[in-house]
Scaffold this motif. Structure first.
Motif, PDB file in Angstrom:
ATOM      1  N   ASP A 104      10.353  -5.634  -1.905  1.00  0.00           N
ATOM      2  CA  ASP A 104       9.051  -5.858  -1.268  1.00  0.00           C
ATOM      3  C   ASP A 104       8.093  -6.536  -2.243  1.00  0.00           C
ATOM      4  OD1 ASP A 104       9.605  -4.743   1.188  1.00  0.00           O
ATOM      5  OD2 ASP A 104       8.435  -2.913   0.867  1.00  0.00           O
ATOM      6  N   THR A 105       7.001  -7.051  -1.698  1.00  0.00           N
ATOM      7  CA  THR A 105       5.865  -7.496  -2.494  1.00  0.00           C
ATOM      8  C   THR A 105       4.776  -6.454  -2.329  1.00  0.00           C
ATOM      9  OG1 THR A 105       6.395  -9.833  -2.293  1.00  0.00           O
ATOM     10  CG2 THR A 105       4.098  -9.286  -2.759  1.00  0.00           C
ATOM     11  N   PHE A 106       4.196  -6.033  -3.449  1.00  0.00           N
ATOM     12  CA  PHE A 106       3.106  -5.065  -3.430  1.00  0.00           C
ATOM     13  C   PHE A 106       1.862  -5.726  -3.989  1.00  0.00           C
ATOM     14  CE2 PHE A 106       0.581  -1.755  -5.600  1.00  0.00           C
ATOM     15  CZ  PHE A 106       0.260  -0.992  -4.492  1.00  0.00           C
ATOM     16  N   THR A 107       0.756  -5.606  -3.266  1.00  0.00           N
ATOM     17  CA  THR A 107      -0.487  -6.254  -3.666  1.00  0.00           C
ATOM     18  C   THR A 107      -1.641  -5.251  -3.679  1.00  0.00           C
ATOM     19  OG1 THR A 107       0.234  -8.341  -2.679  1.00  0.00           O
ATOM     20  CG2 THR A 107      -2.126  -8.114  -3.121  1.00  0.00           C
ATOM     21  N   ILE A 108      -2.411  -5.284  -4.762  1.00  0.00           N
ATOM     22  CA  ILE A 108      -3.715  -4.622  -4.775  1.00  0.00           C
ATOM     23  C   ILE A 108      -4.716  -5.761  -4.599  1.00  0.00           C
ATOM     24  CG2 ILE A 108      -5.380  -3.253  -6.068  1.00  0.00           C
ATOM     25  CD1 ILE A 108      -3.011  -2.041  -7.621  1.00  0.00           C
ATOM     26  N   PRO A 109      -5.329  -5.864  -3.420  1.00  0.00           N
ATOM     27  CA  PRO A 109      -6.204  -7.005  -3.134  1.00  0.00           C
ATOM     28  C   PRO A 109      -7.447  -7.054  -4.028  1.00  0.00           C
ATOM     29  CG  PRO A 109      -5.609  -5.844  -1.115  1.00  0.00           C
ATOM     30  CD  PRO A 109      -5.194  -4.975  -2.265  1.00  0.00           C
ATOM     31  N   THR A 110      -7.989  -8.244  -4.146  1.00  0.00           N
ATOM     32  CA  THR A 110      -9.243  -8.469  -4.853  1.00  0.00           C
ATOM     33  C   THR A 110     -10.274  -7.428  -4.422  1.00  0.00           C
ATOM     34  OG1 THR A 110      -8.814 -10.832  -4.948  1.00  0.00           O
ATOM     35  CG2 THR A 110     -11.111 -10.144  -5.200  1.00  0.00           C
ATOM     36  N   GLY A 111     -10.937  -6.831  -5.383  1.00  0.00           N
ATOM     37  CA  GLY A 111     -11.989  -5.869  -5.081  1.00  0.00           C
ATOM     38  C   GLY A 111     -11.511  -4.485  -4.704  1.00  0.00           C
ATOM     39  N   GLU A 112     -10.205  -4.239  -4.768  1.00  0.00           N
ATOM     40  CA  GLU A 112      -9.686  -2.935  -4.361  1.00  0.00           C
ATOM     41  C   GLU A 112      -9.269  -2.048  -5.524  1.00  0.00           C
ATOM     42  OE1 GLU A 112      -9.663  -1.602  -1.243  1.00  0.00           O
ATOM     43  OE2 GLU A 112     -10.842  -3.376  -0.725  1.00  0.00           O
ATOM     44  N   LEU A 113      -9.324  -2.553  -6.748  1.00  0.00           N
ATOM     45  CA  LEU A 113      -9.104  -1.709  -7.931  1.00  0.00           C
ATOM     46  C   LEU A 113     -10.448  -1.596  -8.627  1.00  0.00           C
ATOM     47  CD1 LEU A 113      -6.876  -0.161  -9.461  1.00  0.00           C
ATOM     48  CD2 LEU A 113      -6.692  -2.140 -10.952  1.00  0.00           C
TER      49      LEU A 113
END
Length: 121
Positions: A104-113
């Motif tokens: 899979d690809t896992f993403t922490i979107p901009t502004g979410e960390l």
């Protein structure tokens, strides 16, 4: 009445934290005091870019993307490091994520960390 940092001091600390410990590693549980406990099967660290701290908070300015993840697991925490491998541990936090499966690809979107500190009031 809350106790904590002044807003100015919190912003200074957060800006230093983000620039010094910019490499993010994923975990499947609390990373502990050394940052090494409960490491995810996916071992790649991604370098975060951060906006300037404001009002005792700091957030990422670009997506963090792990492609073709190494294992089936549920990411619950992250740790912050000074380097892409080895380096010094600088802190940890939690993430809210869906379980992933191998490749899979896992993403922490901009502004979410986000990084935050308590401030005095």
């Amino acid at each position: 009445m809350a106790v904590g940092f002044s807003v100015a001091a919190a912003n200074t600390h957060l800006d230093n934290q983000g620039s010094t410990y910019s490499w993010i590693k994923l975990h499947v549980g609390d990373p502990g005091a050394s940052g090494t406990a409960n490491a995810a099967t996916e071992t790649t660290r991604k370098q975060a870019t951060w906006g300037s701290a404001s009002n005792a908070a700091k957030t990422t300015t670009a997506d963090l993307v792990w492609t073709n993840v190494a294992g089936t697991e549920d990411y619950t925490h992250f740790s912050m490091w000074t380097a892409s491998t080895a380096g010094s541990f600088g802190g940890s936090g939690t993430v809210t994520a869906n379980a992933v499966v191998t490749a899979d690809t896992f993403t922490i979107p901009t502004g979410e960390l986000d990084l935050t500190l308590p401030v005095a009031s």
